[in-house]
Design an enzyme around this catalytic site. Structure first.
Site, PDB file in Angstrom:
ATOM      1  N   GLN A   1       0.834  -1.203   0.000  1.00  0.00           N
ATOM      2  CA  GLN A   1       0.000   0.000   0.000  1.00  0.00           C
ATOM      3  C   GLN A   1       0.868   1.251   0.000  1.00  0.00           C
ATOM      4  O   GLN A   1       1.646   1.468   0.931  1.00  0.00           O
ATOM      5  CB  GLN A   1      -0.908  -0.005   1.229  1.00  0.00           C
ATOM      6  CG  GLN A   1      -1.816   1.207   1.351  1.00  0.00           C
ATOM      7  CD  GLN A   1      -2.622   1.180   2.643  1.00  0.00           C
ATOM      8  OE1 GLN A   1      -2.151   0.707   3.668  1.00  0.00           O
ATOM      9  NE2 GLN A   1      -3.836   1.684   2.596  1.00  0.00           N
ATOM     10  N   GLY A   2       0.732   2.082  -1.029  1.00  0.00           N
ATOM     11  CA  GLY A   2       1.481   3.336  -1.117  1.00  0.00           C
ATOM     12  C   GLY A   2       0.594   4.531  -0.798  1.00  0.00           C
ATOM     13  O   GLY A   2       0.148   5.239  -1.705  1.00  0.00           O
TER      14      GLY A   2
ATOM     15  N   SER B   1       0.821   6.562   2.826  1.00  0.00           N
ATOM     16  CA  SER B   1       1.501   7.537   3.683  1.00  0.00           C
ATOM     17  C   SER B   1       2.785   8.060   3.053  1.00  0.00           C
ATOM     18  O   SER B   1       3.495   7.342   2.338  1.00  0.00           O
ATOM     19  CB  SER B   1       1.828   6.915   5.044  1.00  0.00           C
ATOM     20  OG  SER B   1       0.659   6.605   5.760  1.00  0.00           O
TER      21      SER B   1
ATOM     22  N   GLU C   1     -10.372  -1.286   5.582  1.00  0.00           N
ATOM     23  CA  GLU C   1      -9.166  -1.544   6.372  1.00  0.00           C
ATOM     24  C   GLU C   1      -9.441  -1.335   7.859  1.00  0.00           C
ATOM     25  O   GLU C   1      -9.028  -2.138   8.696  1.00  0.00           O
ATOM     26  CB  GLU C   1      -8.042  -0.609   5.918  1.00  0.00           C
ATOM     27  CG  GLU C   1      -6.753  -0.795   6.712  1.00  0.00           C
ATOM     28  CD  GLU C   1      -5.674   0.217   6.344  1.00  0.00           C
ATOM     29  OE1 GLU C   1      -4.558   0.072   6.855  1.00  0.00           O
ATOM     30  OE2 GLU C   1      -5.959   1.145   5.568  1.00  0.00           O
TER      31      GLU C   1
ATOM     32  N   GLU D   1      -7.022   9.956  16.408  1.00  0.00           N
ATOM     33  CA  GLU D   1      -7.494  11.336  16.533  1.00  0.00           C
ATOM     34  C   GLU D   1      -8.343  11.731  15.325  1.00  0.00           C
ATOM     35  O   GLU D   1      -9.398  12.380  15.461  1.00  0.00           O
ATOM     36  CB  GLU D   1      -6.297  12.291  16.685  1.00  0.00           C
ATOM     37  CG  GLU D   1      -5.554  12.181  18.010  1.00  0.00           C
ATOM     38  CD  GLU D   1      -4.650  10.955  18.098  1.00  0.00           C
ATOM     39  OE1 GLU D   1      -4.188  10.648  19.202  1.00  0.00           O
ATOM     40  OE2 GLU D   1      -4.411  10.317  17.041  1.00  0.00           O
TER      41      GLU D   1
END
Length: 402
Positions: free
Chosen positions: A126-127, A129, A249, A389
């Site tokens: 997974q690309g 962040s 996810e 958060e």
């Protein structure tokens, strides 16, 4: 959701239990017990067994290779695999990009990628962040510029950096969020690309965790050429795919069944002290922590069951996925804290299995072998998949209307 198991459900549980007992690769238990780092072939060993059985993708629609199980059967499956300490299947293909492709992809993309995800032929990463763009993912800066090649076909030239890319060192393909319109609003200028990890210009560099594992990486993309046909959904509308994927996810991150198994494991350790002294469960303060955790876990379990029932009725995961993610990861972290407390001095970081070969040694019970590295590793759970958060902001907006 009706939690009274029917005779068919009981028979299904017995079938699952027997299948795991007879077909789960036994060497995986030994490798995990010894604290050895799992390799790609280890994860794929169980994956291929399940694919051959037709049980590799319980959440997928039947027409794309799913099992057609009810929500109750999927619940039973997760319980039985957790109880048997089965290795976790890598989610990047099965739980993340697979659902994106069968929901938003073209017929050609579905035919090309879905069978190879199911079989395990393609390992995905997974690309998402980037340095400075994690929780605020829409601020990502990796650029994809469109151009026409000498062959008359349309391509993207991709440049940028991704970080915390789990298992990218093993990946055949990656799904990447890239900025295709730098002038648009942040969420509106992003596209969703499928990129062959063997493409020239891709560099994968390891990030070694505090536990000493090579699990995550940074990925550099320098003039990486990607065919436009590898874009899923419309150009500049990749945020739609991203939100859809993150909801799936976050639901999976909750990990209720595994947490229930870990509670039982901690209670077993607490009952059996290494020095034959008083059981740790006799300590009212420790016992209270376990009881509070079990109450919170039971509440989380019912929330997950409602979510599963909604999915079975055709409703995709909504804001409740953020609830599952927050509470699930908080419980997972509390479990690692209790495991450290139960291990006592024997859980000291790097105290066990020091040295190599004949010079190695281990002090204390086997249950303490991995508690410190796991504790360190699980600090990440409240951050990945969208920090907790950010999830609270989503709940405030989507549920409370603030």
């Amino acid at each position: 959701m009706d939690l009274n198991f029917s005779a068919a459900d009981v028979a299904f549980r017995e079938e699952v239990h027997a299948f795991i007992r007879d077909h789960y690769p036994a060497y995986l238990h030994d490798k995990i017990d010894e604290g050895e780092e799992m390799e790609k072939q280890d994860f794929l060993a169980w994956h291929k067994v399940l694919h051959q059985k037709g049980w590799i993708a319980p959440a997928w629609p039947v027409e794309y290779g799913g099992t057609g199980w009810t929500a109750t059967q999927r619940y039973i499956w997760s319980e039985e695999t957790a109880r048997a300490d089965c290795v976790r299947l890598m989610p990047f293909g099965l739980s993340m990009v697979g659902p994106v492709i069968y929901t938003f992809g073209t017929p050609e993309q579905k035919a090309k990628f879905l069978p190879r995800i199911l079989s395990g032929e393609d390992w995905w990463c997974q690309g998402y962040s980037e340095p400075g763009s994690g929780s605020d993912l829409a601020s990502l800066r990796t650029r994809a510029e469109r151009f026409t090649g000498d062959d008359g076909k349309e391509y993207y030239r991709v440049n940028g950096q991704k970080t915390w890319t789990t298992m990218a060192q093993h990946a055949d393909w990656g799904f990447f969020l890239v900025r295709t319109d730098p002038t648009a609003k942040m969420q509106e200028g992003i596209s969703f690309l499928l990129i062959d990890m063997k493409t020239p210009g891709i560099t994968v560099r390891p990030i070694i965790t505090l536990g000493g594992e090579h699990e995550v990486n940074e990925v550099w993309l320098e003039d990486v050429i990607v065919p436009v046909e590898n874009r899923v959904f419309h150009e500049n509308k990749g945020w739609t795919c991203a939100k859809f994927l993150l909801a799936h996810e976050r639901t999976g991150i909750a990990g209720v069944a595994a947490s229930k198994r870990n509670v039982e494991r901690i209670k077993d350790v607490a009952r059996n002290t290494a020095d034959g002294g008083e059981s740790l469960l006799a300590n009212p303060f420790f016992k209270r922590k376990v009881a509070e955790l079990e109450v919170d876990l039971a509440a989380l379990e019912y929330t997950e069951l409602r979510t599963l029932a909604g999915e079975s009725a055709g409703k995709g995961p909504g804001p409740e996925s953020s609830l599952l993610k927050i509470k699930g990861t908080e419980i997972q972290q509390r479990l690692t804290e209790l495991a450290l407390e139960a291990a006592g001095v024997y859980g000291a970081p790097y105290f066990r299995s020091m040295g190599e070969g004949d010079n190695s040694f281990a002090v204390g019970p086997d249950s303490a072998r991995r508690v410190a590295p796991v504790y360190f590793n699980m600090r990440k759970t409240s951050i990945y998949g969208g920090s907790n958060e950010i999830q609270r902001n989503i709940i405030a907006k989507m549920v409370l209307g603030l």
